[in-house]
Design an enzyme around this catalytic site. Sequence first.
Site, short mmCIF file in Angstrom:
data_model
loop_
_atom_site.label_atom_id
_atom_site.label_comp_id
_atom_site.label_asym_id
_atom_site.label_seq_id
_atom_site.Cartn_x
_atom_site.Cartn_y
_atom_site.Cartn_z
CE LYS A 10 -20.57 -12.92 85.15
NZ LYS A 10 -21.35 -11.91 84.43
CD GLN B 249 -23.59 -9.04 85.25
OE1 GLN B 249 -22.50 -9.55 85.40
NE2 GLN B 249 -24.61 -9.66 84.68
CG ASP C 69 -19.29 -10.41 78.76
OD1 ASP C 69 -19.29 -11.61 79.09
OD2 ASP C 69 -19.85 -9.51 79.41
#
Length: 297
Positions: free
Chosen positions: A54, A98, A121
């Site tokens: 990422k 994460q 997200d």
Amino acid sequence: MTAVVIDGRAFAADLRTRIATLAAEFEAKAGRKAGLAVVLVGEDPASQVYVRSKGKSTIEAGMASFEHKLPADTDQATLLALVEQLNADPAVDGILVQLPLPRHIDEQTVIATINPDKDVDGFHVTNAGRLAVGQPGYVPCTPLGCLMLLKDKLGDLAGLDAVVIGRSNIVGKPMAQLLLAESCTVTVAHSKTKDLPDVVRRADIVVAAVGRPEMVKGDWIKPGATVIDVGINRVPAATEGKTRLVGDVDYAGAAEVAGAITPVPGGVGPMTIAVLLRNTLVAAWRNAGLNLPADAI
Ligand code: NAD
């Protein structure tokens, strides 16, 4: 084989090129780069790979990447304080924590602490609610990537029968909401669904997000249907000691009947990070009070 192969890798590469152009435009207008902060707690090997990837993709797209790596024994209060600090940082447009987090930290509390306008997200309940009622917000990256592939392949989705297999908060539920917003007739199937093959046989669009290798068989697919395989499952390969990736769909069988199908790997997988970059860039334009050119990404 009759199905057209939907090339997610090529689509994602093209999307990333468009994102890079708009990231440069943003920098020229705002006088700073769009920024994504990624927080990793602990040393889970798969998470480390995702976070590295990422960060690299963010920089390649011309955006700023802020990586925060915390030890596995970090307490919840310390993590929440970091999230608050990122919420307040004007250089940070998107925040991604994460998952999975170590067991002593409550994931929902952490997600709830992220400013919904930086929640790229799309996991915050505010963004789930915005999606449900049709307000602008942030949609989880994997289902949004699936929708982009479907619209690219099929154009207008209105009136099509769509079956989503799986009802997770990350994939199945937001996928169903997105298809509903496109005026599909949506069925959400899950582990308790009766006669799943018959349910799937009705579908013009099948999205499989189950996590069971090659569960969806070719004879479940309506001839000409479009099949989106979200599953990523590692199974033993023919060579001893080796593994290979397969989806939730029996690709060889389904490709005989489907009109179009995503392969694994190379289908949905490459879309996820590309959409994360897209969400971050959208957040940057919005957070800076600038107008993103309509339908740019
Ligand atoms: P999950 O485990 O949270 O949810 C799985 C869903 O499948 C559940 O809702 C369950 O009801 C349903 N299910 C389980 N067994 C079933 C059965 N026998 N019949 C019908 N439904 C059944 O998983 P998830 O996070 O939604 O992920 C699903 C798959 O997608 C996994 O393989 C995961 O690795 C993959 N995934 C891929 C990406 C990507 O970037 N391509 C992103 C996220 C998830």
